[in-house]
Structure formats: C-alpha cells, structure tokens
Motif scaffolding. Structure first.
Motif, PDB file in Angstrom:
ATOM      1  N   PRO A  41       0.811  -1.201   0.000  1.00 40.34           N
ATOM      2  CA  PRO A  41       0.000   0.000   0.000  1.00 40.34           C
ATOM      3  C   PRO A  41       0.856   1.267   0.000  1.00 40.34           C
ATOM      4  N   ASP A  42       2.187   1.107   0.203  1.00 41.57           N
ATOM      5  CA  ASP A  42       3.074   2.273   0.179  1.00 41.57           C
ATOM      6  C   ASP A  42       3.461   2.624  -1.253  1.00 41.57           C
ATOM      7  N   PHE A  43       3.806   3.880  -1.465  1.00 43.35           N
ATOM      8  CA  PHE A  43       4.244   4.361  -2.769  1.00 43.35           C
ATOM      9  C   PHE A  43       5.451   3.570  -3.269  1.00 43.35           C
ATOM     10  N   PHE A  44       5.419   3.154  -4.560  1.00 38.72           N
ATOM     11  CA  PHE A  44       6.595   2.540  -5.163  1.00 38.72           C
ATOM     12  C   PHE A  44       6.902   3.061  -6.565  1.00 38.72           C
ATOM     13  N   LEU A  45       5.926   3.705  -7.249  1.00 37.44           N
ATOM     14  CA  LEU A  45       6.151   4.174  -8.616  1.00 37.44           C
ATOM     15  C   LEU A  45       5.245   5.360  -8.918  1.00 37.44           C
ATOM     16  N   GLU A  46       5.845   6.379  -9.526  1.00 40.48           N
ATOM     17  CA  GLU A  46       5.066   7.493 -10.067  1.00 40.48           C
ATOM     18  C   GLU A  46       5.469   7.675 -11.526  1.00 40.48           C
ATOM     19  N   ILE A  47       4.487   7.690 -12.404  1.00 42.63           N
ATOM     20  CA  ILE A  47       4.726   7.879 -13.833  1.00 42.63           C
ATOM     21  C   ILE A  47       4.331   9.317 -14.188  1.00 42.63           C
ATOM     22  N   ILE A  48       5.274  10.020 -14.811  1.00 45.71           N
ATOM     23  CA  ILE A  48       5.028  11.398 -15.223  1.00 45.71           C
ATOM     24  C   ILE A  48       5.114  11.442 -16.749  1.00 45.71           C
ATOM     25  N   PRO A  49       3.962  11.478 -17.424  1.00 50.12           N
ATOM     26  CA  PRO A  49       3.984  11.526 -18.889  1.00 50.12           C
ATOM     27  C   PRO A  49       4.571  12.846 -19.399  1.00 50.12           C
ATOM     28  N   ARG A  50       5.443  12.731 -20.370  1.00 45.91           N
ATOM     29  CA  ARG A  50       6.017  13.885 -21.065  1.00 45.91           C
ATOM     30  C   ARG A  50       5.592  13.786 -22.529  1.00 45.91           C
ATOM     31  N   GLN A  51       5.960  14.751 -23.320  1.00 47.16           N
ATOM     32  CA  GLN A  51       5.516  14.755 -24.712  1.00 47.16           C
ATOM     33  C   GLN A  51       6.013  13.535 -25.490  1.00 47.16           C
ATOM     34  N   HIS A  52       7.271  13.144 -25.308  1.00 52.49           N
ATOM     35  CA  HIS A  52       7.838  12.042 -26.093  1.00 52.49           C
ATOM     36  C   HIS A  52       8.440  10.929 -25.254  1.00 52.49           C
ATOM     37  N   ARG A  53       8.133  10.917 -23.948  1.00 59.64           N
ATOM     38  CA  ARG A  53       8.684   9.874 -23.081  1.00 59.64           C
ATOM     39  C   ARG A  53       7.864   9.817 -21.804  1.00 59.64           C
ATOM     40  N   LEU A  54       8.203   8.848 -20.966  1.00 60.85           N
ATOM     41  CA  LEU A  54       7.641   8.751 -19.624  1.00 60.85           C
ATOM     42  C   LEU A  54       8.784   8.869 -18.629  1.00 60.85           C
ATOM     43  N   ASP A  55       8.615   9.695 -17.613  1.00 64.86           N
ATOM     44  CA  ASP A  55       9.554   9.740 -16.498  1.00 64.86           C
ATOM     45  C   ASP A  55       8.982   8.838 -15.410  1.00 64.86           C
ATOM     46  N   LEU A  56       9.815   7.977 -14.851  1.00 65.88           N
ATOM     47  CA  LEU A  56       9.375   7.052 -13.813  1.00 65.88           C
ATOM     48  C   LEU A  56      10.150   7.346 -12.541  1.00 65.88           C
ATOM     49  N   LEU A  57       9.440   7.685 -11.495  1.00 69.47           N
ATOM     50  CA  LEU A  57      10.049   7.937 -10.202  1.00 69.47           C
ATOM     51  C   LEU A  57       9.804   6.724  -9.319  1.00 69.47           C
ATOM     52  N   LEU A  58      10.876   6.116  -8.836  1.00 69.34           N
ATOM     53  CA  LEU A  58      10.787   4.930  -7.981  1.00 69.34           C
ATOM     54  C   LEU A  58      11.089   5.322  -6.544  1.00 69.34           C
ATOM     55  N   SER A  59      10.417   4.672  -5.605  1.00 68.63           N
ATOM     56  CA  SER A  59      10.621   4.991  -4.196  1.00 68.63           C
ATOM     57  C   SER A  59      11.930   4.439  -3.650  1.00 68.63           C
ATOM     58  N   ILE A  60      12.478   3.424  -4.277  1.00 63.34           N
ATOM     59  CA  ILE A  60      13.676   2.760  -3.787  1.00 63.34           C
ATOM     60  C   ILE A  60      14.881   3.710  -3.783  1.00 63.34           C
ATOM     61  N   ASP A  61      15.758   3.540  -2.796  1.00 62.12           N
ATOM     62  CA  ASP A  61      16.985   4.335  -2.746  1.00 62.12           C
ATOM     63  C   ASP A  61      17.926   3.909  -3.870  1.00 62.12           C
ATOM     64  N   PHE A  62      18.612   4.870  -4.440  1.00 58.68           N
ATOM     65  CA  PHE A  62      19.533   4.604  -5.541  1.00 58.68           C
ATOM     66  C   PHE A  62      20.590   3.577  -5.143  1.00 58.68           C
ATOM     67  N   ALA A  63      21.075   3.643  -3.923  1.00 52.86           N
ATOM     68  CA  ALA A  63      22.122   2.723  -3.450  1.00 52.86           C
ATOM     69  C   ALA A  63      21.624   1.283  -3.357  1.00 52.86           C
ATOM     70  N   ASP A  64      20.305   1.089  -3.306  1.00 56.45           N
ATOM     71  CA  ASP A  64      19.734  -0.247  -3.120  1.00 56.45           C
ATOM     72  C   ASP A  64      19.298  -0.914  -4.416  1.00 56.45           C
ATOM     73  N   ILE A  65      19.386  -0.222  -5.540  1.00 53.44           N
ATOM     74  CA  ILE A  65      18.859  -0.783  -6.784  1.00 53.44           C
ATOM     75  C   ILE A  65      19.946  -1.542  -7.550  1.00 53.44           C
ATOM     76  N   ASP A  66      19.564  -2.690  -8.081  1.00 50.60           N
ATOM     77  CA  ASP A  66      20.443  -3.481  -8.949  1.00 50.60           C
ATOM     78  C   ASP A  66      20.068  -3.108 -10.382  1.00 50.60           C
ATOM     79  N   ASP A  67      20.947  -2.361 -11.046  1.00 47.91           N
ATOM     80  CA  ASP A  67      20.657  -1.759 -12.349  1.00 47.91           C
ATOM     81  C   ASP A  67      21.723  -2.151 -13.370  1.00 47.91           C
TER      82      ASP A  67
END
Length: 109
Positions: free
Chosen positions: A33-59
């Motif tokens: 039930p906690d926030f994990f993703l916010e999608i921000i539509p732009r003209q030619h792309r989608l910006d995705l904001l993730l709640s996870i800390d940058f240091a914790d993501i396997d990318d």
C-alpha cells in the motif's frame, strides 16, 4: 502506446493483492500500500520515479538516475530515490525489473 504498455506490465506485477493506482492531474502513482512508482507523462517519453533508494537498486543496464543529484522532478508529487526515462516500448523489459525492485522494497517496509 507507451503508457498503456507500461501500465499493463505494472499491473501484472500484482500477485496476492491488488495494486492501488491513483491518477492525478499530471501523474499516475502506484501504491502497495506504500508508494513505489510514479509515472510522469512527457511529450515524447515517460519519467518514472521509484521509491527505492539509488544505493539499493540493482541496475545492470545503468538506466537509473540518482534523485539526490537533482533538485526536483517537474510535476512529481512523491519523493523517490531513483528516476528512469522511458522513450521506447522496447525499453520496457529493462524497466520492469527495476520497478519490481521498488515494489518489493515498498512491500518489505
């Protein structure tokens, strides 16, 4: 359509419980039930904001940008640790594992 492809993939991440999807004036936010993703539509792309800390993501594809290096993300209503930029439908397969990590981190809180 880029958003519909992403939305379908995000909804498919729900397993034993339904995700909460809230459409705001300029964003679509997902909770479990906690926030994990916010999608921000732009003209030619989608910006995705993730709640996870940058240091914790396997990318492995180095798609994630540390939100600590930015002062803000235009139209974002949530605070997150990672931002992604989705420009093409074929990027979906690389984005979903990162979104899943954010979802799992939110579920473990």
């Amino acid at each position: 359509h880029l958003f519909e492809s992403l939305r379908s993939a995000v909804i498919a991440l729900q397993h034993d419980r339904e995700l909460i999807e809230i459409a705001g004036p300029r964003t679509i936010t997902y909770y479990d039930p906690d926030f994990f993703l916010e999608i921000i539509p732009r003209q030619h792309r989608l910006d995705l904001l993730l709640s996870i800390d940058f240091a914790d993501i396997d990318d492995p594809f180095t798609l994630a940008e540390d939100m600590e290096t930015r002062s803000f993300l235009l139209h974002a209503t949530q605070h997150g640790g990672v931002v992604l930029y989705m420009n093409e439908p074929h990027e979906l397969n690389q984005m979903i594992p990162l979104i899943r990590q954010s979802l799992n981190a939110a579920r473990s809180n």
